[in-house]
Design a protein around this motif. Structure first.
Motif, PDB file in Angstrom:
ATOM      1  N   UNK A 194      -5.112  -8.469   0.885  1.00  0.00           N
ATOM      2  CA  UNK A 194      -5.874  -9.761   1.253  1.00  0.00           C
ATOM      3  C   UNK A 194      -7.290  -9.404   1.618  1.00  0.00           C
ATOM      4  N   UNK A 195      -7.717  -8.114   1.405  1.00  0.00           N
ATOM      5  CA  UNK A 195      -9.209  -8.018   1.806  1.00  0.00           C
ATOM      6  C   UNK A 195      -9.803  -7.430   0.475  1.00  0.00           C
ATOM      7  N   UNK A 196     -11.167  -7.572   0.513  1.00  0.00           N
ATOM      8  CA  UNK A 196     -12.001  -6.997  -0.660  1.00  0.00           C
ATOM      9  C   UNK A 196     -11.535  -5.352  -0.725  1.00  0.00           C
ATOM     10  N   UNK A 197     -11.793  -4.816   0.619  1.00  0.00           N
ATOM     11  CA  UNK A 197     -11.711  -3.295   0.592  1.00  0.00           C
ATOM     12  C   UNK A 197     -10.638  -3.101   0.155  1.00  0.00           C
ATOM     13  N   UNK A 198      -9.303  -3.684   0.674  1.00  0.00           N
ATOM     14  CA  UNK A 198      -7.897  -3.034   0.156  1.00  0.00           C
ATOM     15  C   UNK A 198      -7.863  -3.298  -1.358  1.00  0.00           C
ATOM     16  N   UNK A 199      -8.358  -4.215  -1.844  1.00  0.00           N
ATOM     17  CA  UNK A 199      -7.980  -4.454  -3.344  1.00  0.00           C
ATOM     18  C   UNK A 199      -8.948  -3.473  -4.319  1.00  0.00           C
ATOM     19  N   UNK A 200     -10.245  -3.372  -3.611  1.00  0.00           N
ATOM     20  CA  UNK A 200     -10.978  -2.319  -4.172  1.00  0.00           C
ATOM     21  C   UNK A 200     -10.581  -0.868  -4.182  1.00  0.00           C
ATOM     22  N   UNK A 201      -9.682  -0.492  -3.185  1.00  0.00           N
ATOM     23  CA  UNK A 201      -8.982   0.855  -3.319  1.00  0.00           C
ATOM     24  C   UNK A 201      -7.594   0.576  -4.073  1.00  0.00           C
ATOM     25  N   UNK A 202      -7.097  -0.438  -4.329  1.00  0.00           N
ATOM     26  CA  UNK A 202      -6.056  -0.577  -5.387  1.00  0.00           C
ATOM     27  C   UNK A 202      -6.669  -0.173  -6.796  1.00  0.00           C
TER      28      UNK A 202
END
Length: 268
Positions: A169-177
């Motif tokens: 749900x977050x920009x940072x989380x999807x960046x890590x993904x």
């Protein structure tokens, strides 16, 4: 790490071209002309980024030798400077503009990105493409996905997170993904700033290609089928995925940059 930024926050608070928040816009049809204008603006913002990348440190080929420094660790990328600050602002503006395009096409950007990551996982199986830079068609015999088959994401589930760091749900989380996706396939050796910037520019061109012969007449829902809109969503997702990856390798906190732009607009 700077606090995480929700995709939903950026979606709801990003201003449209007439300074109205996306969350306040009535879900009526948008004209093809309006969407084409947004695509032109996307090209203009991308052009500014390309101009900046003409004067950043050059990439060099990475090897498996971990003792050799990554081009992403050049002081230009890791240390603050006026040029780096301007580039960060440009990347943040491009990110917000992708929300505007998605909203104009009645698409949710986060959903489009997660669906495309899921499809990319099917197109690029880890066991087949590790360390390789080939196209997905190199693996069609094994995946069944060709230029004409298996590309639709209308019924594709969104990519789910495998741990708390990959908060989808977050920009940072999807960046890590996306970072983990690249690392699993040993693609990080190819993911240098100028390489990724050029790849993103190519995806902007593919998005523009969808609208190049649409003309400036009619409404979106009257001129585009569900499959065509799915294609739009995929191309917007491709630009966004490369943008998130570009910000990551350039040590730019993209979510925070976008949030700062929203806050600056609210103060004016």
């Amino acid at each position: 790490m700077i606090g995480r930024v929700d995709f939903a926050y950026l979606r709801d608070n990003c201003a449209t071209t007439n300074d109205t928040k996306i969350s306040e816009v009535e879900p009526n049809n948008n004209s093809i002309a309006t969407i084409r204008d947004l695509i032109f603006e996307l090209g203009a913002i991308t052009g500014m980024i390309c101009t900046t990348f003409m004067s950043v440190p050059h990439d060099f080929n990475r090897t498996d030798d971990e003792s050799r420094p990554s081009p992403n660790d050049d002081p230009f990328w890791t240390e603050p400077s006026p040029q780096k600050e301007e580039l960060s602002r440009q990347l943040g503006e491009l990110f917000l503009h992708l929300f505007r395009i998605s909203a104009s096409c009645h698409l949710d950007l986060c959903t489009c990105v997660l669906k495309k990551i899921e499809l990319n996982g099917q197109k690029y199986p880890v066991e087949l493409c590790k360390g390789k830079a080939g196209k997905y068609t190199d693996y069609s015999e094994h995946t069944g996905i060709t230029t004409t088959e298996g590309q639709c994401t209308i019924n594709t589930p969104t990519k789910s997170s495998s741990n708390d760091m990959e908060d989808t749900t977050t920009v940072e989380g999807i960046t890590i993904l996306i970072r983990n996706f690249a690392d699993e396939r040993l693609w990080h050796r190819h993911h240098c700033p100028r390489n990724i910037a050029l790849a993103m520019m190519g995806e902007v061109g593919e998005l523009a290609e969808i609208f190049q012969w649409k003309k400036d007449e009619g409404e979106l829902d009257m001129k585009m089928t569900e499959k065509e809109l799915d294609k739009v969503g995929q191309e917007v997702a491709d630009v966004t995925i490369y943008l998130l990856r570009l910000a990551d390798v350039c040590h730019v906190q993209l979510g925070d940059e976008a949030r700062k732009l929203i806050e600056a607009c609210e103060e004016d």
